[in-house]
Design a protein around this motif. Structure first.
Motif, mmCIF file in Angstrom:
data_model
loop_
_atom_site.group_PDB
_atom_site.id
_atom_site.type_symbol
_atom_site.label_atom_id
_atom_site.label_comp_id
_atom_site.label_asym_id
_atom_site.label_seq_id
_atom_site.Cartn_x
_atom_site.Cartn_y
_atom_site.Cartn_z
ATOM 1 N N PHE A 226 0.830 -1.208 0.000
ATOM 2 C CA PHE A 226 0.000 0.000 0.000
ATOM 3 C C PHE A 226 0.866 1.261 0.000
ATOM 4 N N ARG A 227 0.461 2.266 -0.836
ATOM 5 C CA ARG A 227 1.119 3.571 -0.840
ATOM 6 C C ARG A 227 0.083 4.642 -0.540
ATOM 7 N N LYS A 228 0.411 5.509 0.417
ATOM 8 C CA LYS A 228 -0.511 6.584 0.779
ATOM 9 C C LYS A 228 -0.211 7.820 -0.067
ATOM 10 N N ILE A 229 -1.253 8.472 -0.533
ATOM 11 C CA ILE A 229 -1.109 9.669 -1.370
ATOM 12 C C ILE A 229 -0.631 10.855 -0.524
ATOM 13 N N THR A 230 0.334 11.597 -1.087
ATOM 14 C CA THR A 230 0.844 12.827 -0.459
ATOM 15 C C THR A 230 0.608 13.982 -1.429
ATOM 16 N N SER A 233 2.462 13.447 -4.752
ATOM 17 C CA SER A 233 2.257 12.175 -5.492
ATOM 18 C C SER A 233 1.685 12.449 -6.887
ATOM 19 N N TRP A 234 2.387 11.841 -7.893
ATOM 20 C CA TRP A 234 1.961 11.971 -9.286
ATOM 21 C C TRP A 234 1.990 10.594 -9.978
ATOM 22 N N TRP A 235 1.087 10.489 -10.989
ATOM 23 C CA TRP A 235 1.200 9.349 -11.907
ATOM 24 C C TRP A 235 1.583 9.933 -13.261
ATOM 25 N N VAL A 236 2.817 9.569 -13.713
ATOM 26 C CA VAL A 236 3.362 10.183 -14.924
ATOM 27 C C VAL A 236 2.702 9.578 -16.167
ATOM 28 N N GLU A 237 2.069 10.454 -16.965
ATOM 29 C CA GLU A 237 1.379 10.004 -18.180
ATOM 30 C C GLU A 237 1.894 10.730 -19.431
ATOM 31 N N ASP A 238 3.005 11.378 -19.266
ATOM 32 C CA ASP A 238 3.645 12.037 -20.407
ATOM 33 C C ASP A 238 4.477 10.993 -21.131
ATOM 34 N N SER A 239 4.070 10.654 -22.358
ATOM 35 C CA SER A 239 4.730 9.579 -23.098
ATOM 36 C C SER A 239 6.197 9.896 -23.405
ATOM 37 N N LYS A 240 6.596 11.174 -23.332
ATOM 38 C CA LYS A 240 7.978 11.544 -23.607
ATOM 39 C C LYS A 240 8.850 11.482 -22.371
ATOM 40 N N ASP A 241 8.209 11.264 -21.242
ATOM 41 C CA ASP A 241 8.964 11.204 -19.980
ATOM 42 C C ASP A 241 9.521 9.799 -19.795
ATOM 43 N N PRO A 242 10.811 9.684 -19.415
ATOM 44 C CA PRO A 242 11.395 8.366 -19.187
ATOM 45 C C PRO A 242 10.696 7.586 -18.075
ATOM 46 N N GLN A 243 9.975 8.299 -17.207
ATOM 47 C CA GLN A 243 9.277 7.643 -16.101
ATOM 48 C C GLN A 243 7.786 7.410 -16.425
ATOM 49 N N TYR A 244 7.498 7.361 -17.719
ATOM 50 C CA TYR A 244 6.126 7.173 -18.205
ATOM 51 C C TYR A 244 5.472 5.960 -17.548
ATOM 52 N N ASN A 245 4.225 6.140 -17.129
ATOM 53 C CA ASN A 245 3.376 5.102 -16.538
ATOM 54 C C ASN A 245 3.935 4.559 -15.225
ATOM 55 N N THR A 246 4.434 5.483 -14.377
ATOM 56 C CA THR A 246 4.895 5.091 -13.033
ATOM 57 C C THR A 246 4.425 6.120 -12.010
ATOM 58 N N TRP A 247 4.471 5.722 -10.716
ATOM 59 C CA TRP A 247 4.189 6.633 -9.589
ATOM 60 C C TRP A 247 5.478 7.389 -9.286
ATOM 61 N N GLN A 248 5.347 8.697 -9.169
ATOM 62 C CA GLN A 248 6.516 9.507 -8.841
ATOM 63 C C GLN A 248 6.121 10.588 -7.831
ATOM 64 N N GLU A 249 7.073 10.933 -6.963
ATOM 65 C CA GLU A 249 6.898 12.049 -6.030
ATOM 66 C C GLU A 249 7.704 13.246 -6.592
ATOM 67 N N GLY A 250 7.072 14.380 -6.641
ATOM 68 C CA GLY A 250 7.766 15.560 -7.182
ATOM 69 C C GLY A 250 6.843 16.770 -7.167
ATOM 70 N N ALA A 251 7.456 17.891 -7.506
ATOM 71 C CA ALA A 251 6.695 19.151 -7.485
ATOM 72 C C ALA A 251 5.805 19.297 -8.717
ATOM 73 N N HIS A 252 6.302 18.787 -9.869
ATOM 74 C CA HIS A 252 5.513 18.981 -11.083
ATOM 75 C C HIS A 252 5.960 18.003 -12.166
ATOM 76 N N PHE A 253 4.949 17.526 -12.960
ATOM 77 C CA PHE A 253 5.210 16.690 -14.138
ATOM 78 C C PHE A 253 4.307 17.179 -15.267
ATOM 79 N N HIS A 254 4.769 17.022 -16.470
ATOM 80 C CA HIS A 254 4.037 17.544 -17.617
ATOM 81 C C HIS A 254 2.723 16.783 -17.846
ATOM 82 N N ALA A 255 1.789 17.509 -18.402
ATOM 83 C CA ALA A 255 0.505 16.921 -18.781
ATOM 84 C C ALA A 255 0.744 15.855 -19.877
#
Length: 333
Positions: A226-230, A233-255
């Motif tokens: 289980f992971r609790k949302i903070t 917390s982001w789910w990366v859906e930018d196909s150009k991002d190397p972290q595409y389709n993963t959970w990531q913690e950060g300040a901002h990720f592209h649409a």
């Protein structure tokens, strides 16, 4: 002596004359009697009163023999394939003459009524004999998930059968050799239903997929990781991002990356659908099972909050989800 003989001869002649006179009168006025010979015809028998007793007896015997020869034979009606009994005949009196020329009425015996034929419905089929003691009870019919290939690899399957953007959702668990339904409810899938999908299509992926880790704003007591949302917390859906389709913690990720904290209702309880784990760009990302908000989703599967909480509480690692458009399609997996 000669005079005596002459007187006797004259007496005899006179007696014979009287008899002849009576006979002629009788022949001019015969007696007619109606005698039923059988049930259907009446015959007229003329008997002369001067006939001897022997003649009368002969006539009586002739009448009885004739009537017997004309009696109706036993009949049966046939209707709709079944025998019907002949109508019971009433006793009919027959008439004979005695020596005095009067009528004797003799009741004839009615024919025996035939036995009634069987009527009513056809006899019911014989029941199967009871199973001998100790015979195991037949196994109950199994659901479609029992016929899947997945049933040999997992003991928990969530089935989603869609009709447009609505869906019927059931959770099945294997108990011994049987599959038991632990949850049944209605919910939603993507706006464009279930089928082949890609990024931004708002369609739930068709097929069978493993369920991954659980997440949310609170842990309902699940045995899944289980992971609790903070707020980060982001789910990366930018196909150009190397972290595409993963959970990531950060300040901002592209649409079109998704900030999970922006959906406190839907993501109060959620579990990841392991789709496109190879993270192929534009193939699709961010597919979950989460709480329903009463509307179609962007591609996730949603169900009422209480049912979603229960689902997380009974899920174990190794469970699968099957997304189809008809129950008969479940067997394909």
């Amino acid at each position: 002596m000669r005079e005596l003989r002459n007187m006797m001869a004259v007496s005899v002649i006179l007696f014979i004359g009287v008899l002849l006179t009576a006979s002629g009168s009788a022949q001019n006025h015969p007696v007619v009697k109606h005698i039923p010979a059988d049930h259907y015809e009446t015959r007229e028998i003329v008997i002369n009163p001067v006939e001897t007793g022997e003649h009368v007896r002969n006539r009586e015997e002739t009448i009885r023999i004739y009537a017997a020869s004309k009696r109706q034979t036993k009949t049966m009606r046939v209707q709709t394939g079944r025998r019907q009994p002949a109508k019971k005949e009433q006793q009919q009196p027959s008439e004979t003459f005695n020596k005095k020329g009067t009528v004797n009425k003799v009741a004839t015996k009615s024919k025996k009524e035939s036995k009634p034929a069987a009527t009513g419905d056809a006899p019911s089929k014989p029941q199967a004999p009871a199973a001998p003691p100790g015979t195991p009870a037949p196994k109950p019919a199994q659901p479609p998930v029992a016929e899947t290939r997945l049933s040999g690899r997992t003991g928990q399957i969530l089935t989603v059968v869609a009709s447009g953007s609505r869906a019927h959702i059931e959770f099945w668990e294997k108990k011994g050799q049987s599959w038991v339904r632990s949850l049944s409810t209605d919910g939603h899938v993507g706006t464009n239903g279930i089928g082949p999908t890609r990024e931004g299509m708002s369609r739930t992926p068709y097929g069978a997929y493993p369920l991954g880790f659980a997440f949310g704003t609170e842990n309902p007591g699940t045995s899944l990781p289980f992971r609790k949302i903070t707020p980060q917390s982001w789910w990366v859906e930018d196909s150009k991002d190397p972290q595409y389709n993963t959970w990531q913690e950060g300040a901002h990720f592209h649409a079109p990356s998704e900030h999970l904290a922006d959906y406190p209702l839907q993501y109060r309880y959620a579990v990841v659908i392991n789709y496109n784990t190879a993270r192929k760009p534009f193939a699709g990302s961010g597919f979950f099972v989460h709480v329903d908000n009463g509307r179609p989703t962007a591609g996730c599967v949603s169900l009422p909050e209480g049912e979603m909480k229960k689902l997380l509480q009974i899920l174990h690692p190794g469970a699968y989800i099957i997304n189809v458009n008809g129950e008969e399609e479940i067997r394909r997996f």
